[in-house]
Design a protein around this motif. Sequence first.
Motif, mmCIF file in Angstrom:
data_model
loop_
_atom_site.group_PDB
_atom_site.id
_atom_site.type_symbol
_atom_site.label_atom_id
_atom_site.label_comp_id
_atom_site.label_asym_id
_atom_site.label_seq_id
_atom_site.Cartn_x
_atom_site.Cartn_y
_atom_site.Cartn_z
ATOM 1 N N CYS B 105 38.096 34.734 53.805
ATOM 2 C CA CYS B 105 39.115 33.674 53.779
ATOM 3 C C CYS B 105 39.653 33.378 55.174
ATOM 4 O O CYS B 105 40.371 32.396 55.374
ATOM 5 C CB CYS B 105 40.284 34.072 52.880
ATOM 6 S SG CYS B 105 41.301 35.405 53.588
ATOM 7 N N CYS B 137 43.048 34.458 49.012
ATOM 8 C CA CYS B 137 42.519 35.701 49.594
ATOM 9 C C CYS B 137 42.418 36.723 48.472
ATOM 10 O O CYS B 137 43.364 36.909 47.717
ATOM 11 C CB CYS B 137 43.463 36.221 50.682
ATOM 12 S SG CYS B 137 42.923 37.811 51.332
ATOM 13 N N CYS B 139 41.611 39.953 49.094
ATOM 14 C CA CYS B 139 41.707 41.307 49.641
ATOM 15 C C CYS B 139 43.123 41.735 50.015
ATOM 16 O O CYS B 139 43.579 42.792 49.626
ATOM 17 C CB CYS B 139 40.850 41.446 50.894
ATOM 18 S SG CYS B 139 39.121 41.026 50.675
#
Lengths: 291, 159
Positions: B105, B137, B139
């Motif tokens: 991202c 995102c 993560c």
Amino acid sequence: MRNSTSTLSMTTPEDLSEALQLLADTDKKWIPFAGGTDLMVQLESNLLDGADFLNIWGLFELQGIEESDCEVVLGALTTYSEIRSSEVIKSEFPLLYQAAGLTGAKAIQNRGTIGGNIVNASPAADTPPALLCYDAELLLSSSEGQRWVDYQDFHTGYKTHALAPGELITHIKLRRGQEKKFNFYHKVGTRNAQAISKVLFCLMVQVNNSRIEKFRLALGSMAATPILMDSLRDAFEEQEFGSDLIEKGLSILNEELSPIDDIRSTGAYRKKVTLNLFKYYMEKIYVGLGQ
Amino acid sequence: MSHKEEFTLKINGETKVFLAHPMERLLDTIRSDENLTGTKEGCGEGECGACSVLVNGKLVNSCLIPISQVASSEIETIEGVANSESLAPIQKSFLENGGAQCGFCTPGMVLAAISLLRDNPAPNLEEVKTALSGNLCRCTGYKKIFESTLICSQMEDQQ
Ligand SMILES: Cc1cc2nc3c(=O)[nH]c(=O)nc-3n(C[C@H](O)[C@H](O)[C@H](O)COP(=O)(O)OP(=O)(O)OC[C@H]3O[C@@H](n4cnc5c(N)ncnc54)[C@H](O)[C@@H]3O)c2cc1C
Ligand code: FES
Ligand code: FES
């Protein structure tokens, strides 16, 4: 990489008059292409096969926001970001200002246009209820000429509308007024950004010495098109603002609304939320009037 | 089939001519024709922001724009953000403050952050959240990304 794009054509006219001349050739399957934020997502559907896209994004005649003493006219290509940076929209048409801020995220706001939002005709779209509350008028143009249409008469059914073949929306007109108005815009969705609404509630009330001069309630995601509640307007205008009116409004809404169940929500939830919002904001106005 | 046409674009300051179908997505021009693979394709539908670039200074999703609509425009991709000597301050801030994990991202986030800081050099947290709300995102949980952006805005030479 998307293969489908190699089969699609796009023509870029120099100006509005060339665009309208091209559109007049009804043997072609013209589809006006503005910011493309709806159309690019729909490319996969076979509805757009064989389309001749007409790139209207650069047409200067359809850009910009113009103010005069009695009205504000938006070019159909006005983006959400442009609406957000307009002082006159912010101060005089706050429902539209808020709707634009709730539409997609920044990258969508930089590209999505008000004309595209109208013609895409989603019942869940964010700006239509605001336009209904302000009695917006649309200027439709073709190679034959121009005509004004009340926005209220534009949507004729689910995804159908009053544009004739060869016509473009070129402008959207809002009338200015100095009267004190109450404006409330409320979007109910799963999250703030990029979410399609479950309910859009848009209320504009103009009161003079506790007498209601103008009353507009427009709703999104509640029917096949964005809707303006005419029955409330007829029942409320010229009446004294009082708690009995709130009760009367609730019973009219209860009787007339029959939203459907879909993947985003249930009809029962939508109706309940709308009634609650109506009660909440009407009481707020009532208190605001000091009664 | 449509015919291929010539389009001239300025990408990261260099003028380039492309022979392409008029509806080719800018994303494909950037990634496949120009081999600038920092710009990512996540959803292909405007929802994730992985394909974010700047067109004439404005943040857009390159998956939603046909090349015909950006003829003669200036495009900035993530490859144009750093100069040959050093990373841009926003990139350093992402690096130092844990703003990137897998990195998918990140190019889009960095461009969205740059677009914000150009308009509003001293944003608050809410403004950062709003400006990055079109970028997903999987993560970081976003917190570090917001912090990276805010910390960059407090540095002296933010851009
Ligand atoms: C990720 C994402 C999030 C979104 N979020 C929202 C949201 O929160 N709320 C919301 O309401 N919408 C949302 N949308 C939908 C979309 O962005 C809006 O409807 C936008 O206003 C469409 O404008 P456009 O210029 O991109 O339309 P286009 O895709 O170019 O066109 C849409 C339709 O309008 C027609 N058209 C466009 N301009 C004219 C004109 N001047 N005259 C005649 N016909 C015309 C086209 O032929 C087409 O049928 C979202 C879309 C995406 C991809
Ligand atoms: S790939 Fe363009 S927004 Fe997701
Ligand atoms: S760092 Fe992996 S998606 Fe954001």
